[in-house]
Scaffold this active site. Structure first.
Site, short mmCIF file in Angstrom:
data_model
loop_
_atom_site.label_atom_id
_atom_site.label_comp_id
_atom_site.label_asym_id
_atom_site.label_seq_id
_atom_site.Cartn_x
_atom_site.Cartn_y
_atom_site.Cartn_z
N PHE A 129 13.95 15.94 14.95
CA PHE A 129 14.90 14.84 14.72
C PHE A 129 14.46 14.06 13.50
CE2 PHE A 129 16.60 10.57 15.14
CZ PHE A 129 17.91 10.82 15.47
N ASP A 213 7.40 13.93 8.40
CA ASP A 213 8.17 12.83 8.99
C ASP A 213 7.27 12.14 10.01
OD1 ASP A 213 9.78 11.24 10.62
OD2 ASP A 213 11.53 12.54 10.40
N LYS A 247 10.03 2.60 11.38
CA LYS A 247 9.71 2.12 12.72
C LYS A 247 8.53 1.14 12.73
CE LYS A 247 11.78 5.81 15.52
NZ LYS A 247 12.69 5.01 16.33
#
Length: 396
Positions: A129, A213, A247
């Site tokens: 994702f 990522d 985040k």
């Protein structure tokens, strides 16, 4: 409140689990005054928990000075943030930072960086994702998310997370390989042992970029600053070409970044990428304060220590009546996935919420934990008590 939300929110928005009002530390309260222990932290975002003094001070101080100045200018906050990111990522003298507004935007920048190699193919992985914007969605390895919006950015291929598949797919036309060190949305699934080091060897041999990522795994969450830095992941002194971040680096303020090193730092030329809001002094000032507090309070080490404490406590439930439901605990530090023997993870989440605990299900058999990095004994004890009760309540 929920009916009002339903009247104004687009139908893509899920029904809210609760209407939250305020929080402090690892606790949050809804509009009716109910208290919850937050073991999701905004999906690995609220690294310092809620209303942390470092975040409150940084927001209020910077808001009183300047919130936005446009990318025709820079600010001391943006410079300090970029310098800190280069240092904690270990990307060295050639480390460079592009600041965006989210993880999806960081991955959009990564796609454009890959395109600058002149090669047409990008390799990503099944069940990965990377975001929901059109470029980041093209990278995302979940067909159900992609198919309603195809055609997407071309040239992306999704491989099984197997070394033989990666070897077979590599070639002189591969621009980049992008992967998550731990697949958070897939159920907190780590890479196979040795996979990251092998991917680095293959990309180097073929002249392709290795892009990590670390949007969910970064900023200390896994018990090191970044997941690729754990011993045994990459040989000493070996780095990825680029890292996408977001985040936890902002502690709740929207911010993302792409950090590059070596030749990858020279791929973009003047004007080839940018963002109106990216790098604004409010977001970078808060993010720099968040990272500084993680360093000052040694929260990276706390994540490692508390993660092992949580793992041991969850597995120890095996001696209780709930034990036969727990298959394994995956992940690292304070990013953990609890695999249960029956497809009851959503029911566990619901029972936990009723008992004042926020967690989430990433699938029918996996409960994900991503609590604030500040948690201690009291929060872990409370979690274990409520989670055990929620397991029993959800038992088929």
């Amino acid at each position: 409140m929920r009916s009002r939300f339903a009247r104004v929110a687009m139908s893509s928005s899920p029904t809210p689990m609760a209407v939250l009002d305020h929080g402090r530390g690892a606790l949050v309260w809804d509009v009716d005054g109910a208290e919850y222990l937050d073991f999701l932290a905004g999906i690995a975002v609220n690294a310092l928990g809620h209303a942390h003094p470092a975040v409150v001070e940084a927001v209020s101080t910077q808001a009183a000075r300047a919130v936005h100045v446009s990318n025709y200018f820079t600010t001391p906050q943006a410079i300090a943030f970029a310098e800190r990111l280069v240092r904690v990522t270990g990307m060295g003298e050639s480390g460079r930072v592009y600041v965006a507004n989210s993880g999806a935007e960081a991955n959009e920048a990564a796609i454009k960086l890959a395109r600058r190699t002149g090669r047409p193919r990008i390799l990503a992985f099944e069940s990965g994702f990377h975001g929901r914007t059109m470029g980041s969605l093209a990278l995302t390895g979940k067909a159900a998310l992609r198919e309603p919006f195809e055609p997407l950015v071309p040239g992306v291929e999704h491989l099984p997370t197997e070394l033989d598949a990666l070897k077979a797919a590599m070639g002189p036309d591969v621009a980049a390989v992008i992967l998550e060190p731990i697949k958070g949305e897939a159920g907190v699934v780590p890479l196979p042992p040795g996979f990251l080091a092998a991917a680095r060897e293959l990309t180097t041999a073929h002249g392709a970029l290795l892009i990590l990522d670390e949007i969910q795994t970064g900023a200390g969450r896994t018990g090191d600053w970044f997941a690729f830095q754990h011993a045994g992941e990459l040989p000493e002194g070996v780095l990825p070409d680029a890292i996408a971040l977001a985040k936890g680096i902002g502690g709740g303020v929207p911010i993302g970044a792409l950090v590059t090193t070596g030749a990858a730092s020279e791929l973009f030329t003047l004007g080839q990428h940018g963002s109106t809001f990216g790098g604004n002094p409010l977001a970078t000032g808060v993010a720099d304060a968040v990272l500084a507090e993680i360093e000052r309070a040694d929260l990276v080490a706390n994540a490692a220590r508390r993660g092992e404490q949580l793992r041991s406590g969850i597995l120890a439930l095996g001696s209780d009546l709930s034990g036969d439901l727990i298959r394994e605990v995956r992940g690292r530090g304070l990013l953990l996935g609890i695999e249960v023997a029956e497809p009851i993870a959503p029911a566990i989440v619901g029972h936990a919420l009723q008992r004042g605990l926020i967690v989430n299900a990433t699938g029918p058999t996996t409960v994900r934990l991503a609590p604030p990095l500040i948690i201690g004994d009291a929060e872990i004890d409370r979690f274990l008590t409520v989670f055990a009760a929620s397991l029993e309540a959800a038992r088929p």
